[in-house]
Enzyme design. Structure first.
Site, mmCIF file in Angstrom:
data_model
loop_
_atom_site.group_PDB
_atom_site.id
_atom_site.type_symbol
_atom_site.label_atom_id
_atom_site.label_comp_id
_atom_site.label_asym_id
_atom_site.label_seq_id
_atom_site.Cartn_x
_atom_site.Cartn_y
_atom_site.Cartn_z
ATOM 1 N N ASP A 1 0.493 9.912 -17.162
ATOM 2 C CA ASP A 1 0.940 8.552 -16.861
ATOM 3 C C ASP A 1 1.453 7.810 -18.097
ATOM 4 O O ASP A 1 1.242 6.606 -18.240
ATOM 5 C CB ASP A 1 -0.218 7.775 -16.215
ATOM 6 C CG ASP A 1 0.204 6.421 -15.669
ATOM 7 O OD1 ASP A 1 1.365 6.300 -15.253
ATOM 8 O OD2 ASP A 1 -0.625 5.496 -15.658
ATOM 9 N N ASN B 1 1.517 4.804 1.239
ATOM 10 C CA ASN B 1 1.335 3.833 0.154
ATOM 11 C C ASN B 1 1.876 4.361 -1.171
ATOM 12 O O ASN B 1 1.646 3.780 -2.219
ATOM 13 C CB ASN B 1 -0.141 3.460 0.002
ATOM 14 C CG ASN B 1 -1.022 4.663 -0.314
ATOM 15 O OD1 ASN B 1 -0.537 5.792 -0.447
ATOM 16 N ND2 ASN B 1 -2.316 4.435 -0.424
ATOM 17 N N LEU C 1 -0.539 9.915 -4.057
ATOM 18 C CA LEU C 1 -0.801 11.287 -3.638
ATOM 19 C C LEU C 1 -2.128 11.332 -2.890
ATOM 20 O O LEU C 1 -3.116 10.747 -3.320
ATOM 21 C CB LEU C 1 -0.860 12.239 -4.833
ATOM 22 C CG LEU C 1 -0.822 13.717 -4.418
ATOM 23 C CD1 LEU C 1 0.614 14.161 -4.173
ATOM 24 C CD2 LEU C 1 -1.477 14.603 -5.457
ATOM 25 N N CYS D 1 -0.356 12.123 7.113
ATOM 26 C CA CYS D 1 -0.543 10.702 7.419
ATOM 27 C C CYS D 1 -0.370 10.418 8.919
ATOM 28 O O CYS D 1 -0.977 9.486 9.448
ATOM 29 C CB CYS D 1 0.449 9.844 6.627
ATOM 30 S SG CYS D 1 -0.006 9.615 4.895
ATOM 31 N N CYS E 1 -0.603 6.894 11.273
ATOM 32 C CA CYS E 1 -1.465 5.885 10.632
ATOM 33 C C CYS E 1 -0.641 4.924 9.777
ATOM 34 O O CYS E 1 0.259 5.336 9.040
ATOM 35 C CB CYS E 1 -2.516 6.576 9.772
ATOM 36 S SG CYS E 1 -3.611 5.426 8.908
ATOM 37 N N CYS F 1 -5.655 -3.166 -7.944
ATOM 38 C CA CYS F 1 -5.992 -3.395 -6.543
ATOM 39 C C CYS F 1 -6.229 -2.041 -5.881
ATOM 40 O O CYS F 1 -5.494 -1.091 -6.135
ATOM 41 C CB CYS F 1 -4.859 -4.134 -5.844
ATOM 42 S SG CYS F 1 -5.128 -4.380 -4.068
ATOM 43 N N CYS G 1 -7.669 3.696 3.535
ATOM 44 C CA CYS G 1 -7.107 4.995 3.902
ATOM 45 C C CYS G 1 -8.194 5.916 4.481
ATOM 46 O O CYS G 1 -9.197 6.190 3.812
ATOM 47 C CB CYS G 1 -6.458 5.663 2.693
ATOM 48 S SG CYS G 1 -5.818 7.320 3.035
#
Length: 319
Positions: free
Chosen positions: A138, A159, A162, A192, A195, A245, A252
């Protein structure tokens, strides 16, 4: 060297790398071929053109390097994607006055994981021989989630994070870009389904459509990346988050599989668990420096942290 010998070396080297990953505590290790991310180029360009990166102007830089790891490492042939768990034993947001993202509870992950990656590269060279490569966590123009998806260690959720079927999404991603051939793992399907909990739960509407996050509306962006005043348009919508956040992760369904990490460096400062709202609001620079001495929270600096607390407090009282 015969083709059989070459393939045998590729198999052996792949096995060695996955063994090292396990030994160093990485939960998953996947491999993909280092190549140009042709499908991602127009998506990235459109996202940038729509200014969804807000004031994160560094996202405009190194467009070509973001899409091709061979521009980061000469002769790159393989990308090794890694997962490292950070899910805590205790959710401090349930007991503390204000909320910070779980990834920032303990020591800054950049240092913890970068140290492991240096050891990883050293072990590779000791075991395999001279290998040219670089380690990333990162901190460079690497599309880590795309490479992780390609390597089969998860899929990209609505979102934009991963997701892994065995451990959800509370983990860090890291990469090694190497100049040796390895066996690639294929991608897995998207689980997913229909959802939309992450999208529905976002209080600032930062997920306008599946798989697209408007970072310029994200609470994490406002509380970490934005250096100026937080727009009043978002007053009352932060739900007590003052650094980062976790809302789209907390809701999830896949995160029901999250299990506590075993990394001592990620254990939070004892004082962090006990702070009430008054103590957060009146926190001095000295207390901030002590509690967050090695934490990623220091990225926002004391002034930014106080700004966030003030914004949340003021607008909470105004509701």
């Amino acid at each position: 060297m015969s083709q059989n010998t070459i393939q045998s070396n590729v198999n052996k080297n792949t096995k060695v790398i996955k063994q090292i990953a396990r030994r160093l505590g990485f939960d998953f290790c996947g491999i993909s071929k280092a190549t140009f991310l042709e499908e991602e180029a127009p998506k990235l360009e459109q996202w940038l053109n729509q200014k969804m990166h807000g004031t994160m102007h560094y996202m405009d830089n190194h467009f070509d390097k973001r899409l091709d790891p061979r521009k980061l490492v000469d002769g790159a042939k393989s990308v090794v994607s890694l997962i490292y768990n950070y899910f805590p034993n205790e959710d401090i947001s349930q007991t503390s006055g204000f909320k910070i993202a779980k990834y920032a509870y303990g020591k800054d992950y950049h240092f913890v994981i970068k140290d492991k990656l240096r050891t990883f590269l050293s072990d590779i060279r000791e075991t395999i021989g001279e290998v040219n490569g670089r380690a990333f966590v990162d901190s460079a123009p690497v599309m880590e989630r795309v490479w992780a998806k390609r390597s089969g260690i998860g899929w990209i959720g609505k979102n934009s994070l991963l997701l892994n079927r065995n451990m959800g999404s509370f983990f860090f991603l890291a990469e090694l870009v190497l100049d040796i051939d390895l066996i690639s793992d294929g991608p897995i399907k998207d689980f997913c389904g229909s959802c939309s909990k992450c999208m529905d739960a976002c209080p600032t509407d930062a997920i306008p459509e599946p798989y697209i996050v408007d970072a310029s509306k994200c609470i994490s962006y406002f509380t970490i990346e934005l250096k100026e005043a937080i727009p009043e348009d978002f007053k009352g919508s932060f739900e007590n988050w003052v650094f980062g956040c976790d809302i789209c992760q907390d809701v999830c369904p896949w995160n029901r599989f999250s299990r506590p990490h075993h990394e001592d460096a990620f254990v939070p400062h004892e004082a962090l668990k006990r702070l009430d709202k008054k103590e957060w609001t009146e926190m001095t620079r000295e207390v901030f420096n002590e509690i967050f001495r090695k934490s990623a929270v220091k990225r926002t600096k004391y002034e930014g942290f106080k700004r966030n607390i003030s914004f949340v407090s003021k607008n909470e009282r105004a509701k």
